[in-house]
Design a protein around this motif. Structure first.
Motif, PDB file in Angstrom:
ATOM      1  N   ALA A  35       0.844  -1.186   0.000  1.00  0.00           N
ATOM      2  CA  ALA A  35       0.000   0.000   0.000  1.00  0.00           C
ATOM      3  C   ALA A  35       0.883   1.241   0.000  1.00  0.00           C
ATOM      4  CB  ALA A  35      -0.904  -0.006   1.233  1.00  0.00           C
ATOM      5  N   SER A  36       0.387   2.291  -0.582  1.00  0.00           N
ATOM      6  CA  SER A  36       1.138   3.545  -0.650  1.00  0.00           C
ATOM      7  C   SER A  36       1.213   4.167   0.742  1.00  0.00           C
ATOM      8  CB  SER A  36       0.446   4.513  -1.605  1.00  0.00           C
ATOM      9  OG  SER A  36       1.009   5.800  -1.490  1.00  0.00           O
ATOM     10  N   GLU A  37       2.444   4.383   1.228  1.00  0.00           N
ATOM     11  CA  GLU A  37       2.583   4.987   2.560  1.00  0.00           C
ATOM     12  C   GLU A  37       2.091   6.422   2.580  1.00  0.00           C
ATOM     13  OE1 GLU A  37       6.727   5.666   0.758  1.00  0.00           O
ATOM     14  OE2 GLU A  37       5.274   4.057   0.728  1.00  0.00           O
ATOM     15  N   ILE A  38       2.081   7.083   1.427  1.00  0.00           N
ATOM     16  CA  ILE A  38       1.578   8.455   1.370  1.00  0.00           C
ATOM     17  C   ILE A  38       0.092   8.465   1.690  1.00  0.00           C
ATOM     18  CG2 ILE A  38       1.150  10.413  -0.165  1.00  0.00           C
ATOM     19  CD1 ILE A  38       3.715   9.598  -1.658  1.00  0.00           C
ATOM     20  N   LEU A  39      -0.668   7.620   0.995  1.00  0.00           N
ATOM     21  CA  LEU A  39      -2.115   7.598   1.202  1.00  0.00           C
ATOM     22  C   LEU A  39      -2.491   7.028   2.567  1.00  0.00           C
ATOM     23  CD1 LEU A  39      -3.313   6.448  -2.326  1.00  0.00           C
ATOM     24  CD2 LEU A  39      -3.375   8.738  -1.332  1.00  0.00           C
ATOM     25  N   VAL A  40      -1.845   5.938   2.951  1.00  0.00           N
ATOM     26  CA  VAL A  40      -2.198   5.284   4.213  1.00  0.00           C
ATOM     27  C   VAL A  40      -1.889   6.199   5.397  1.00  0.00           C
ATOM     28  CG1 VAL A  40      -1.669   3.346   5.724  1.00  0.00           C
ATOM     29  CG2 VAL A  40      -1.962   2.960   3.291  1.00  0.00           C
ATOM     30  N   SER A  41      -0.716   6.819   5.391  1.00  0.00           N
ATOM     31  CA  SER A  41      -0.370   7.689   6.526  1.00  0.00           C
ATOM     32  C   SER A  41      -1.278   8.905   6.571  1.00  0.00           C
ATOM     33  CB  SER A  41       1.107   8.097   6.469  1.00  0.00           C
ATOM     34  OG  SER A  41       1.378   8.877   5.329  1.00  0.00           O
ATOM     35  N   LEU A  42      -1.638   9.437   5.402  1.00  0.00           N
ATOM     36  CA  LEU A  42      -2.540  10.584   5.379  1.00  0.00           C
ATOM     37  C   LEU A  42      -3.936  10.214   5.875  1.00  0.00           C
ATOM     38  CD1 LEU A  42      -2.982  13.533   4.677  1.00  0.00           C
ATOM     39  CD2 LEU A  42      -3.553  12.815   2.354  1.00  0.00           C
ATOM     40  N   MET A  43      -4.448   9.075   5.458  1.00  0.00           N
ATOM     41  CA  MET A  43      -5.785   8.664   5.880  1.00  0.00           C
ATOM     42  C   MET A  43      -5.825   8.311   7.368  1.00  0.00           C
ATOM     43  SD  MET A  43      -7.866   8.986   3.415  1.00  0.00           S
ATOM     44  CE  MET A  43      -7.003  10.367   2.719  1.00  0.00           C
TER      45      MET A  43
END
Length: 144
Positions: A77-85
């Motif tokens: 999973a994209s750490e950018i999207l997961v961390s933001l969500m």
């Protein structure tokens, strides 16, 4: 400052951590829970409770970051999207706790926890004048 230093380490290792605020909230929740536990049962710790609170905060933030790392490594999973969500999830968790189980019964229906015992508070740099800077400033400067 400490969040910026942590993000600098992430960016140097080519990991894009956009969700530092969620990790901050998770650390604050863990530290707040530990501070709420201070009472007669932990009186033997004295001022050592502050160290326990700081460690709880660090572990809470690390655990929140570990969710991102697990999802990245296990499911790509994209750490950018997961961390933001996960920032929004942490914020909703904070709202739930402050409006629900951790709500101060004597707080006149304001969304707040109980007031932490004086022994759990980090000493301020200036005791008068309403300034909020505390010795954590020196910790952050030393880390820089």
């Amino acid at each position: 400052m400490l969040i910026a230093l942590g993000l600098a380490v992430c960016y140097r290792s080519n990991v894009w951590n956009i969700g530092a605020e969620g990790q901050f909230i998770a650390g604050a929740l863990a530290a707040g829970w530990m501070a709420m536990q201070a009472g007669p049962g932990l009186a033997w710790m004295g001022r050592g409770i502050v160290v326990a609170i700081l460690v709880a905060g660090v572990l809470g933030g690390m655990a929140w970051a570990a969710i991102v790392a697990l999802l990245r490594d296990r499911f790509n999973a994209s750490e950018i999207l997961v961390s933001l969500m996960l920032v929004y999830v942490a914020d909703l968790l904070l709202n739930y706790l402050v409006y629900g189980p951790w709500k101060d019964p004597a707080g006149y229906n304001f969304p707040q926890t109980i007031t932490f015992d004086a022994i759990t508070k980090i000493p301020r740099l200036v005791a008068t004048g309403g300034l909020r800077a505390n010795i954590g400033l020196f910790v952050a400067l030393a880390a820089v």
